[in-house]
Design an enzyme around this catalytic site. Structure first.
Site, PDB file in Angstrom:
ATOM      1  N   TRP A  95      -2.433   6.854   1.039  1.00  0.00           N
ATOM      2  CA  TRP A  95      -2.827   5.522   1.503  1.00  0.00           C
ATOM      3  C   TRP A  95      -3.879   5.633   2.606  1.00  0.00           C
ATOM      4  CZ3 TRP A  95      -2.348   3.618   6.453  1.00  0.00           C
ATOM      5  CH2 TRP A  95      -2.695   2.270   6.612  1.00  0.00           C
TER       6      TRP A  95
ATOM      7  N   GLU B  30       0.551 -11.640   3.454  1.00  0.00           N
ATOM      8  CA  GLU B  30      -0.112 -10.844   4.484  1.00  0.00           C
ATOM      9  C   GLU B  30      -1.246  -9.987   3.922  1.00  0.00           C
ATOM     10  OE1 GLU B  30       3.221 -10.939   7.932  1.00  0.00           O
ATOM     11  OE2 GLU B  30       3.009  -9.025   6.900  1.00  0.00           O
TER      12      GLU B  30
ATOM     13  N   GLY C  35       0.779  -1.228   0.000  1.00  0.00           N
ATOM     14  CA  GLY C  35       0.000   0.000   0.000  1.00  0.00           C
ATOM     15  C   GLY C  35       0.810   1.276   0.000  1.00  0.00           C
TER      16      GLY C  35
ATOM     17  N   SER D 174       0.234  -7.048   1.381  1.00  0.00           N
ATOM     18  CA  SER D 174      -0.761  -6.141   1.933  1.00  0.00           C
ATOM     19  C   SER D 174      -1.825  -5.836   0.871  1.00  0.00           C
ATOM     20  CB  SER D 174      -0.081  -4.880   2.471  1.00  0.00           C
ATOM     21  OG  SER D 174      -0.901  -4.219   3.391  1.00  0.00           O
ATOM     22  N   SER D 175      -2.076  -4.564   0.524  1.00  0.00           N
ATOM     23  CA  SER D 175      -3.044  -4.303  -0.544  1.00  0.00           C
ATOM     24  C   SER D 175      -2.575  -4.907  -1.856  1.00  0.00           C
ATOM     25  CB  SER D 175      -3.279  -2.802  -0.707  1.00  0.00           C
ATOM     26  OG  SER D 175      -2.075  -2.137  -1.023  1.00  0.00           O
TER      27      SER D 175
ATOM     28  N   TYR E 285      -7.146   3.830   1.281  1.00  0.00           N
ATOM     29  CA  TYR E 285      -7.026   2.372   1.347  1.00  0.00           C
ATOM     30  C   TYR E 285      -7.701   1.690   2.546  1.00  0.00           C
ATOM     31  CZ  TYR E 285      -3.594   2.005  -2.501  1.00  0.00           C
ATOM     32  OH  TYR E 285      -2.967   2.006  -3.728  1.00  0.00           O
TER      33      TYR E 285
ATOM     34  N   HIS F  57       6.511  -7.461   7.359  1.00  0.00           N
ATOM     35  CA  HIS F  57       5.596  -7.015   6.311  1.00  0.00           C
ATOM     36  C   HIS F  57       6.287  -6.654   5.001  1.00  0.00           C
ATOM     37  CE1 HIS F  57       1.458  -6.181   5.458  1.00  0.00           C
ATOM     38  NE2 HIS F  57       1.629  -4.892   5.209  1.00  0.00           N
TER      39      HIS F  57
END
EC number: 3.1.1.-
Length: 265
Positions: free
Chosen positions: A185, A129, A35, A105-106, A189, A243
């Protein structure tokens, strides 16, 4: 000798002026940013993957960093499906018919949306993730002012890197771009990405999927990923770091992408 890196821009029909990079030759691999939207995070592993017999493509995401010239609707009310449509458009323009796709993530939500909505374009998917719910500290982040968002997200992102030295080494230009990206973001998001995750049974078996979570992250943060993958008998394993494994452990990340992709050639 390492293959040369192409760095350029391309305007797609949806009005996004994409900054993109390509390296290597061979079967296509697409690395979708998280993201925070800046593909410089893939700089080191991209060369390793490109030197392993693959053509690697990555890009800054719509509205982010060097792809900041984009219509507002491309970075507001963002969903995995929305991003998947944009990425198919840029794949079309770059002549990428089928690719192995990675995303965190995204970006992982986008991988699942590509696997579900465009299976003919995906050789295999590698989500890392996937956000399925927001943690407490993100529930109302869209109500904060830009300066607060930039300050707080810089600290959170650094902590989630699981390798602060590597995170800092991205350099001042990247961190300057990220300061603006944090704000886009936060406003575009968190309210819409988690609910868009394509995690139903009918979404998850159209192409091969290999799922990962970070070995250094708190188990509860992405435990739902483990639950979903186990329920669907999808392989799931840990990668070093948390992450951003492509920043914290670029060699291990590249090795994973290469070995996973080779299973499906």
């Amino acid at each position: 000798m390492a293959p040369e890196r192409l760095r350029s821009t391309i305007l797609t029909k949806d009005g996004i002026n994409w900054y993109y990079e390509q390296e290597g030759s061979g079967p296509d691999v697409v690395l979708i940013p998280d993201g925070l939207g800046d593909c410089q995070m893939f700089d080191k592993p991209m060369s390793i993957i490109g030197s392993s017999g693959f053509k690697v493509t990555t890009f800054d995401m719509p509205g982010m960093s060097r792809s900041s010239s984009a219509p507002p609707e491309t970075y507001q009310d963002v969903t995995g499906q929305k991003l998947a449509n944009y990425i198919v458009t840029v794949m079309d323009q770059l002549g990428i018919k089928t690719a192995s796709v990675w995303g965190c993530s995204s970006g992982a939500s986008t991988v699942l949306a590509l696997c579900s909505g465009f299976p003919e374009r995906v050789r295999n998917g590698m989500p890392h993730e996937v956000p399925t719910a927001n943690p407490e500290n993100l529930q109302n982040i869209h109500d904060a002012d830009p300066a607060t968002i930039s300050r707080d997200m810089a600290a959170v992102s650094r902590a989630m890197s699981a390798n602060e030295e590597a995170w800092d080494a991205l350099g001042p230009e990247v961190h300057e771009r990220l300061r603006d990206n944090y704000v886009r973001w936060a406003y575009g998001y968190p309210r819409t990405i988690p609910g868009s995750a394509a995690t139903k049974t009918e979404d998850l078996h159209k192409v091969p999927i290999d799922w990962t979570v970070g070995a250094a992250g708190p188990t509860q943060v992405f435990f739902e990923n483990v639950v979903i993958a186990t329920r669907e008998s999808i392989p799931i394993k840990t990668l070093p770091g948390f992450h951003f494994p492509y920043v914290s452990h670029p060699e291990a990340f590249a090795k994973y992408v290469v070995e996973t992709t080779r299973k499906y050639l």
